[in-house]
Design an enzyme around this catalytic site. Structure first.
Site, short mmCIF file in Angstrom:
data_model
loop_
_atom_site.label_atom_id
_atom_site.label_comp_id
_atom_site.label_asym_id
_atom_site.label_seq_id
_atom_site.Cartn_x
_atom_site.Cartn_y
_atom_site.Cartn_z
N ASP A 1 -1.15 6.30 6.95
CA ASP A 1 -1.17 4.86 7.16
C ASP A 1 -2.03 4.54 8.39
OD1 ASP A 1 -0.63 2.25 6.64
OD2 ASP A 1 1.42 2.27 7.43
N LYS B 1 0.83 -1.21 0.00
CA LYS B 1 0.00 0.00 0.00
C LYS B 1 0.86 1.26 0.00
CE LYS B 1 -2.32 -1.56 3.62
NZ LYS B 1 -2.05 -3.03 3.61
N THR B 2 1.93 1.26 0.78
CA THR B 2 2.83 2.41 0.78
C THR B 2 3.59 2.51 -0.54
OG1 THR B 2 3.09 2.20 3.19
CG2 THR B 2 4.71 3.54 2.00
N THR C 1 -5.60 -1.71 7.27
CA THR C 1 -5.77 -3.16 7.28
C THR C 1 -7.16 -3.54 7.77
OG1 THR C 1 -4.82 -3.22 9.52
CG2 THR C 1 -3.32 -3.57 7.68
N ARG D 1 6.35 -8.43 1.53
CA ARG D 1 7.19 -8.06 2.67
C ARG D 1 7.81 -9.29 3.31
NH1 ARG D 1 4.12 -4.58 6.88
NH2 ARG D 1 4.33 -3.04 5.22
#
Length: 376
Positions: A137, A92-93, A186, A245
């Protein structure tokens, strides 16, 4: 494109202030450590894709965003407000940073817990320039009073400030340039309806398949100068739980193993041996995941059991079980959540080497009979 972060200064890894006195050996050692950390941070940043074309996976999302970017640039406008949601570690980032590069604007990075007071968000809003992106975020954790400040900012591009107190209080509106708010979360269900409805584009990031993750592993291995072959990358990808990740983290741990126990090259046998050492099995389960399932099977006969009892038996708190371990175990069909509690599935029994109880065999037999007779 510039990246501006609202994180406080003085973080670990910043260059030390210059001194006139000669550095002591211990000071030189700390400086060397800081240099290594800064070098590692540069590697982390270099792993992020730089454009939509470099961004692996999320094909449908990239198509939607590509159209949005092209349309906004053709009109000379800023992007509409965007909300990205999905499990952590899916990018997302990264996709937000790419959008800033594609639009050639600045992006201001912050997190919802850092915006505790109204003046925190107000300070960010007044610094924005036309077309800038404000990335928040974990936006579902915004305090209510901070969230309400965003309503007129998102809709009318104005900042309402209250001056004075009591009967002398008055509201002054400060105009804001047209900007883009990107929220990442999330837990999209935890957002209030007024905030969620103000986003023009709401997109979910999905888990990656093995082929997509293998491509990411190979790309990042090249960037990190790690020799790797395709079977080795695929083995890491299979155990990465569909998350880039995690794939990057496993890649670095396998690299360490390959350099110490091998010739530095990551092959399938090397990746298997390394990940077994780190207790990551072929389905991506770690020691805690397997302990959770084993406790459910051995102590409670596979369930159903309440999450509080399961937490007490494993020594984990209920929130950790619900938010960290359960989502993936449910995704791969190893854990079932029923009205009476948690249950281990037959697949979980077989994965851990247990024989499924007779009740599952009876259900499977009934399903086979119904299927043979064409029943639903």
């Amino acid at each position: 494109m510039a990246i501006i972060s609202s994180r406080p200064s003085g973080a670990e890894g910043e260059p030390a202030k210059s001194r006139t006195a000669p550095a002591e050996p211990a000071q030189r050692s700390r400086a060397a450590v800081q240099s290594e950390r800064a070098h590692e941070d540069q590697h982390e940043e270099s792993l992020r894709p730089k454009s939509l074309g470099d961004y692996a996976g999320q094909k449908d999302l990239k198509a939607v965003l590509g159209i949005a970017v092209a349309a906004a640039k053709s009109r000379g406008e800023s992007l509409d407000h965007l909300l990205f949601y999905g499990p952590p570690g899916l990018g997302k980032t990264s996709i937000s940073l790419i959008l800033a590069r594609e639009m050639n604007v600045q992006i201001h990075l912050t997190t919802a817990p850092a915006l505790e007071r109204p003046r925190d968000i107000a300070g960010l809003l007044v610094k924005l320039q036309r077309g800038d992106i404000l990335f928040i975020d974990e936006i579902h954790r915004l305090p209510r009073i901070t969230e309400e400040i965003l309503y007129p900012a998102m809709e009318d591009y104005r900042l309402d400030i209250t001056i004075g107190k009591g009967q002398n209080a008055r509201i002054t509106s400060v105009p804001l340039p047209r900007f883009t708010l990107i929220g990442a979360t999330t837990r999209v269900g935890a957002l209030s309806s007024p905030l969620r409805d103000r986003f023009g584009l709401i997109q979910r990031l999905r888990f990656y398949d093995v082929e997509e993750l293998a491509g990411i592993v190979i790309r990042n291995a090249v960037l990190l100068n790690i020799p790797i072959d395709e079977p080795g990358a695929a083995e890491i990808a299979r155990r990465a739980r569909g998350t880039p990740r995690i794939a990057n983290r496993l890649l670095k741990r396998v690299r360490d193993y390959a350099q110490v126990e091998g010739d530095g090259r990551i092959t399938e046998p090397v990746a298997c041996a390394a990940l077994e050492l780190f207790e990551v099995d072929p389905r991506g389960l770690d020691w805690t995941d397997r302990r959770l399932l084993a406790t459910l099977i051995e102590h409670y006969n596979g369930g159903p059991v309440g999450v509080e009892s399961l937490a007490a038996a494993t020594g984990e708190d209920t929130q950790t079980i619900e938010e960290v371990y359960e989502p993936y175990l449910m995704q791969i069909g190893y854990l079932l959540r029923t009205a009476r509690g948690r249950m281990a599935s037959p697949a979980a029994y077989r994965h851990l080497g247990y024989a499924p109880p007779q009740r599952f065999e009876q259900v499977s037999l009934l399903d086979s009979i119904d299927s043979a007779h064409g029943r639903n």
